[in-house]
Design an enzyme around this catalytic site. Structure first.
Site, PDB file in Angstrom:
ATOM      1  N   HIS A   1      -8.873  -1.916   7.002  1.00 28.52           N
ATOM      2  CA  HIS A   1      -7.421  -2.290   7.851  1.00 28.52           C
ATOM      3  C   HIS A   1      -6.437  -1.664   7.648  1.00 28.52           C
ATOM      4  CE1 HIS A   1      -4.886  -5.060  11.310  1.00 28.52           C
ATOM      5  NE2 HIS A   1      -4.016  -4.360   9.966  1.00 28.52           N
TER       6      HIS A   1
ATOM      7  N   GLN B   1       0.457  -1.345   0.261  1.00 27.72           N
ATOM      8  CA  GLN B   1      -0.172   0.206  -0.239  1.00 27.72           C
ATOM      9  C   GLN B   1       0.820   1.165  -0.097  1.00 27.72           C
ATOM     10  OE1 GLN B   1      -3.289  -0.069   3.132  1.00 27.72           O
ATOM     11  NE2 GLN B   1      -3.568  -1.747   2.370  1.00 27.72           N
TER      12      GLN B   1
ATOM     13  N   GLY C   1     -14.174 -12.465   2.176  1.00 29.83           N
ATOM     14  CA  GLY C   1     -14.956 -11.393   1.222  1.00 29.83           C
ATOM     15  C   GLY C   1     -16.408 -12.494   0.407  1.00 29.83           C
TER      16      GLY C   1
END
Length: 330
Positions: A107, A85, A133
């Site tokens: 998160h 990320q 998911g």
């Protein structure tokens, strides 16, 4: 902690806005499809060579590069692996964010540990379904939902909390219940649970039990059944009704043996070590260690993976699972 339901959330805070979902894995596909079917304007941001591009398009979703998706969007949900990320944020997300945009996460790792520090002009929120998911998606298609956590880290527009609640509603979460928390609490409890109980503690307990029986001369097959295979039966009872449901459902022999011998396995010394693990999560030592591990090429992780895959319980387990016709082979 308060729970919020359908009447507490308004999809109007998302309607008319462009929503980009970055990633199309377990959570990504559920967020994208559920929000699209809730009447919202959604696209998916992926690498051009991602194997998920075709799957997303086949599901009727618009697919762009990450940079294009962010530039197009008013709200950006980052559903990429934690370790990727930061770099993607710096190169493709941050340069394309506009004041008043919303940056969302499922998160809190990168926000809480300051790997990502968004400009103060954008909202920063979290919507974290407490299920995989596929279950987020399945319950939505059945007209239900899974419980969700929401949190607000930055509220630049005055609507961050309402947007988080609306997102949870779009996922189906307000039908089950939504609990408000903080990035700090979500991140630290999530990491601790993974390390001390769910992934770390349980795996080591299973291996120790298996090894104890095998070293005492019992067949590996029996050790596998007793210490690995049957654990699912017990966990399902915990999942359905807590400790009391499990104790009610097992034999008196199992209940008495568990209550009198369990504390000899999980001793005060074990709990003391758990507290040390929590401290490492709280003060950032674990985060730094993990980031260094990623930057160093996963040398320690790859070694540990090899050790685990070579454990005797994995070899006998593979053979025994071949006998179980109900299991889906992967």
């Amino acid at each position: 902690m308060n729970a919020y339901y359908e009447q507490d959330a308004d999809l109007g805070y998302l309607q008319g806005k462009n929503i980009a979902i970055l990633g199309y894995g377990s959570q990504g596909h559920a967020h994208a499809l559920n929000l699209k079917e809730s009447g919202l304007n959604v696209c998916v941001g992926l690498r051009p060579d991602s194997s998920s591009c075709d799957r997303a398009r086949e599901a009727g979703l618009q697919v762009n590069t990450v940079a294009e998706a962010v530039k197009w969007a008013d709200i950006v949900m980052v559903l990429l692996p934690d370790q990727y990320q930061k770099a993607i944020y710096e190169t493709e997300i941050a340069p394309n964010l506009q004041p008043g945009n919303t940056l969302a996460f499922a998160h809190g790792f990168n926000i809480h540990y300051n790997q990502i520090v968004p400009d103060k002009s954008v909202n920063v929120i979290m919507i974290a379904p407490k299920s995989p998911g596929h279950l987020v998606r399945r319950t939505y298609t059945q007209g239900n939902g899974v419980p969700c956590l929401i949190a607000v880290h930055q509220d630049a527009t005055g609507e961050a909390r309402q947007q988080a609640l609306a997102w949870a509603k779009g996922l189906g979460g307000t039908k089950a219940g939504v609990i408000e928390t903080t990035f700090k609490n979500e991140t630290e409890t999530d990491l601790f649970g993974e390390q001390a109980v769910l992934c770390g503690g349980s795996a080591e307990l299973i291996k120790a039990g298996f090894e104890t029986l095998v070293e005492a001369g019992y067949p590996e097959e029996l050790a596998y059944f007793e210490c690995m295979h049957e654990l699912k039966l017990i966990v399902d009872l915990y999942y359905e009704g807590g400790l009391s449901r499990m104790n009610f459902s097992v034999s008196d022999t199992a209940e008495y043996g568990g209550m009198t011998r369990g504390p000899r396995v999980i001793t005060p010394a074990v709990k003391a070590e758990m507290k040390k693990i929590l401290e490492e999560v709280q003060d950032g030592r674990f985060a730094k260690e993990f980031i260094d591990e990623c930057n160093g090429g996963y040398k320690n992780l790859n070694r540990l993976r090899a050790e685990n895959s070579g454990h005797a319980i994995e070899k006998v387990g593979s053979k025994l699972r071949d006998m179980m016709s109900w299991l889906i082979k992967k």
